[in-house]
Structure formats: structure tokens, C-alpha cells
Design a protein around this motif. Structure first.
Motif, PDB file in Angstrom:
ATOM      1  N   ILE A 187     -38.718   3.304 -50.386  1.00 29.15           N
ATOM      2  CA  ILE A 187     -39.181   4.647 -50.045  1.00 29.15           C
ATOM      3  C   ILE A 187     -39.972   5.184 -51.219  1.00 29.15           C
ATOM      4  CG2 ILE A 187     -37.020   5.699 -50.876  1.00 29.15           C
ATOM      5  CD1 ILE A 187     -37.380   7.820 -48.665  1.00 29.15           C
ATOM      6  N   ALA A 188     -40.981   5.995 -50.912  1.00 31.35           N
ATOM      7  CA  ALA A 188     -41.796   6.610 -51.961  1.00 31.35           C
ATOM      8  C   ALA A 188     -42.230   7.986 -51.490  1.00 31.35           C
ATOM      9  CB  ALA A 188     -43.013   5.751 -52.274  1.00 31.35           C
ATOM     10  N   TYR A 189     -42.609   8.858 -52.436  1.00 31.52           N
ATOM     11  CA  TYR A 189     -43.233  10.127 -52.078  1.00 31.52           C
ATOM     12  C   TYR A 189     -44.577  10.213 -52.767  1.00 31.52           C
ATOM     13  CZ  TYR A 189     -40.212  11.197 -56.138  1.00 31.52           C
ATOM     14  OH  TYR A 189     -39.530  11.155 -57.330  1.00 31.52           O
ATOM     15  N   SER A 190     -45.572  10.737 -52.029  1.00 30.82           N
ATOM     16  CA  SER A 190     -46.933  10.650 -52.529  1.00 30.82           C
ATOM     17  C   SER A 190     -47.859  11.505 -51.681  1.00 30.82           C
ATOM     18  CB  SER A 190     -47.404   9.192 -52.489  1.00 30.82           C
ATOM     19  OG  SER A 190     -48.798   9.088 -52.636  1.00 30.82           O
ATOM     20  N   SER A 191     -48.931  12.008 -52.296  1.00 35.62           N
ATOM     21  CA  SER A 191     -49.971  12.702 -51.528  1.00 35.62           C
ATOM     22  C   SER A 191     -50.909  11.720 -50.854  1.00 35.62           C
ATOM     23  CB  SER A 191     -50.768  13.642 -52.437  1.00 35.62           C
ATOM     24  OG  SER A 191     -51.464  12.907 -53.424  1.00 35.62           O
ATOM     25  N   VAL A 201     -40.720   3.666 -46.153  1.00 32.98           N
ATOM     26  CA  VAL A 201     -40.750   5.052 -45.702  1.00 32.98           C
ATOM     27  C   VAL A 201     -41.491   5.850 -46.772  1.00 32.98           C
ATOM     28  CG1 VAL A 201     -39.394   7.098 -45.111  1.00 32.98           C
ATOM     29  CG2 VAL A 201     -38.563   4.817 -44.458  1.00 32.98           C
ATOM     30  N   ILE A 202     -42.466   6.654 -46.351  1.00 29.99           N
ATOM     31  CA  ILE A 202     -43.275   7.410 -47.302  1.00 29.99           C
ATOM     32  C   ILE A 202     -43.168   8.900 -46.993  1.00 29.99           C
ATOM     33  CG2 ILE A 202     -45.521   7.695 -48.374  1.00 29.99           C
ATOM     34  CD1 ILE A 202     -44.449   4.854 -48.648  1.00 29.99           C
ATOM     35  N   GLU A 240     -43.449   4.175 -42.282  1.00 36.58           N
ATOM     36  CA  GLU A 240     -43.009   5.378 -41.595  1.00 36.58           C
ATOM     37  C   GLU A 240     -43.329   6.565 -42.498  1.00 36.58           C
ATOM     38  OE1 GLU A 240     -38.841   7.701 -40.491  1.00 36.58           O
ATOM     39  OE2 GLU A 240     -38.795   5.529 -40.845  1.00 36.58           O
ATOM     40  N   VAL A 241     -44.053   7.554 -41.982  1.00 34.39           N
ATOM     41  CA  VAL A 241     -44.460   8.707 -42.766  1.00 34.39           C
ATOM     42  C   VAL A 241     -43.597   9.919 -42.414  1.00 34.39           C
ATOM     43  CG1 VAL A 241     -46.330  10.335 -43.249  1.00 34.39           C
ATOM     44  CG2 VAL A 241     -46.832   7.896 -43.026  1.00 34.39           C
TER      45      VAL A 241
END
Length: 325
Positions: A72-76, A95-96, A116-117
Motif C-alpha cells: 500500500i502507498a499514499y501519493s498524489s 492499494v494506493i 486499487e485506488v
């Protein structure tokens, strides 16, 4: 913590997977900048930005059982696409967590790469909290966009290449300007150059109003941005420097450089006209700094990292129409 052993190991894992991007130049840009300008075209990297390097470094370093459960990552958008592609190439789920106001192109591309966003409001919600909760709930490994040693090690491969390419160009002393959000790329490049080309000094570049790194470097302590959104340079808008990255930036980087959104857009137009490169505004602030902050740069040459090219068509068209007519 990231060190040269980790950086060299990441570079070996990246061999055959990441592109070695070129160092480009134009006499027209040299004239504007008042010195030789060399542009490291990371916009030509897989997924359109340097982020693939750090993503591959982190995913490839996981033990097979952990990797199988997914990441999983978080990002613009740019880290999102890098992790999505690295996960797909390893055959594992991703999963983003992305801000709802990220450019539609980046959201669509991330989904197209099989991830998956999960969208969130960056003005009212905490992406770290969302990412941590989903990671715990689903047993996923969180790959942070910059405050992660393996990601920094992967981004550092840009610095290893710059050291070699600068030597080939006969450049041993110069400022190296890097588009900076949380500082993963900048700190990685700085660590690599400290070891391989100590005459090359790293400088951060940010958009006005979101220059937390420049302010933090000047203050000697972490300073948060007053706002979480509002710049067209979305790729490098972060709340504050990373806990891991800031001490590296503080030790190795010169004073930060800051440009306006308009100057970033003008750099987008000039990169297309003079280098035939497509840049997003956040990936062009380093070039804008070289061109429009010439009095704050030292030496006869400057090296610029063009960090990303995932620009939406409307923004790109607006830049060309406004500054090339």
C-alpha cells in the motif's frame, strides 16, 4: 538508515528494470540561465517520473511471503504509479491512497496499472492515518513516498547516474537542483553525490507558498506549510519535510530555491520548446529555479533534475499557449 551499501544494493536491483535517463542541454536555456544547464530527464523514466526507482527498490527488497500479501502507498500520483507498476511486475496486489484533487490522468493511470485506488480529501483527512489503517486491516506493507530508507536508496540511483554523467561532461563542481516535496529524491541524490561527486552541491526547489523545505533549512528546524493544497505543482506539495529526510537535507544541501507557479509553467513550456520534453509543473520547478533564480546559483554550470512528466493535457496546453505564443 540509508547508506551507500543500501544505495549500491538498490542500484543493482534496479539494473535492467529502471531506465538510465539522459542528461540534456540546450544553448537557448544556457542563455536564459547565464550558465551551462544540464537537465536530467527523469520524466522519461518508467511511469513518467523518478518514483519508479524507489518503488522498485522497496518492493523488490521485501521477503517473498510479505510481498505476496501486497503493498500500500499514499501519493498524489507519481509514487502511486511507481508502486502500482512495481507491484504489478512482481505479481502482487497494490492499494494506493490518493488525494481526490490529484490530476485525473494520474488517478486513471494508477488504476490502469492494476492498483486499487482509495481517494481522500487532503485538506481535511490524514493520508498517513488512512494508509496505516488499511495496511493493518489487510496485512499490506506500507511503502512510504519519501520517509522510507529503501525508497531513498532507490531514488539515490539518480545521483549515481548524475555523478557519472557529470564526470563525462567534465563537470566536477556545480549546484544540482532537485524538485523537492518530502525530500526522498533530494536526500537520496545528496547521499549519492556526497560519496561519488562531493563537488556537486544539492539544492532544493519548491513552489512559493509550499516551500516548507526551504523554510526549514533556513530555520534549522522543521516548518510546516500553512496550507495543504493550492499549487499547480501538486506532485511536490507535502505538509513538511520527512523525519528521515530532513536531517540529510540539513547536512548536505545548500539554501532552498523557491519559484512561482507561473515560473514553473514557463519552465514547462521552455522544456518542451528547447528540449522536446514534457514536464509537469512540479517536475519543472528545478529547471525554473535554474532559469529564473540565476543570481542565487553559483558556478559556470548547473544540473537540474526534471523529476516528472505526468501533466494533464489542459495544464500542458495552457503552459504552451501562454508562454510560447
Amino acid at each position: 538508515m540509508t547508506d551507500m551499501t543500501m544505495i549500491e544494493a538498490a542500484a543493482r536491483r534496479l539494473e535492467g528494470h529502471a531506465r538510465r535517463t539522459p542528461l540534456l542541454s540546450s544553448p537557448f536555456l544556457d542563455e536564459i540561465a547565464g550558465r551551462r544547464v544540464l537537465v536530467k530527464a527523469e520524466c522519461l523514466q518508467h511511469t513518467g517520473s523518478f518514483k519508479f526507482r524507489g518503488a522498485w527498490s522497496a518492493v523488490s527488497a521485501l521477503d517473498p511471503e510479505t510481498r505476496r500479501r501486497g503493498v500500500i502507498a499514499y501519493s498524489s500520483g507519481n509514487h502511486a504509479q511507481g508502486v502500482a507498476l512495481a507491484a504489478r511486475q512482481h505479481g502482487v496486489p497494490a492499494v494506493i491512497v490518493m488525494p481526490a484533487d490529484a490530476p485525473r490522468l494520474k488517478i486513471d493511470n494508477t488504476r490502469a496499472l492494476g492498483a486499487e485506488v482509495v481517494l481522500y480529501d487532503r485538506a481535511t483527512e490524514d493520508r498517513d492515518a488512512i494508509g496505516n489503517a488499511l495496511a493493518e486491516e489487510r496485512g499490506l506493507t506500507l511503502i512510504r513516498p519519501y520517509d522510507e530508507p529503501l525508497v531513498i536508496a532507490g531514488q539515490a540511483s539518480v545521483g549515481l547516474e548524475i555523478a557519472e554523467q557529470a564526470a563525462d561532461e567534465g563537470i566536477s563542481r556545480a549546484d544540482v537542483i532537485v524538485c523537492c516535496g518530502g525530500g526522498g529524491l533530494t536526500s537520496g541524490v545528496a547521499l549519492a553525490l556526497e560519496a561519488r561527486a562531493p563537488g556537486l552541491r544539492v539544492r532544493t526547489a519548491e513552489p512559493a507558498g509550499f516551500d516548507d523545505v526551504a523554510l526549514s533549512l533556513a530555520a534549522g528546524e522543521v516548518i510546516r506549510n500553512p496550507s495543504a493544497s493550492g499549487s499547480i505543482c501538486d506532485a511536490i506539495v507535502t505538509p513538511e519535510p520527512g523525519q528521515i529526510t530532513f536531517p540529510i537535507l540539513q547536512r548536505l544541501c545548500g539554501p532552498g530555491l523557491v519559484v512561482t507557479d507561473d515560473e514553473a509553467l514557463q519552465a514547462v513550456a521552455l522544456a518542451f520548446l528547447r528540449l522536446k520534453l514534457v514536464l509537469e509543473p512540479g517536475g519543472a520547478v528545478a529547471l525554473a529555479s535554474a532559469l529564473f533564480r540565476r543570481d542565487r546559483i553559483e558556478g559556470e554550470a548547473v544540473i537540474v533534475v526534471a523529476s516528472g512528466g505526468n501533466v494533464d493535457p489542459d495544464t500542458f496546453t495552457a503552459a504552451l499557449t501562454r508562454f510560447l505564443d
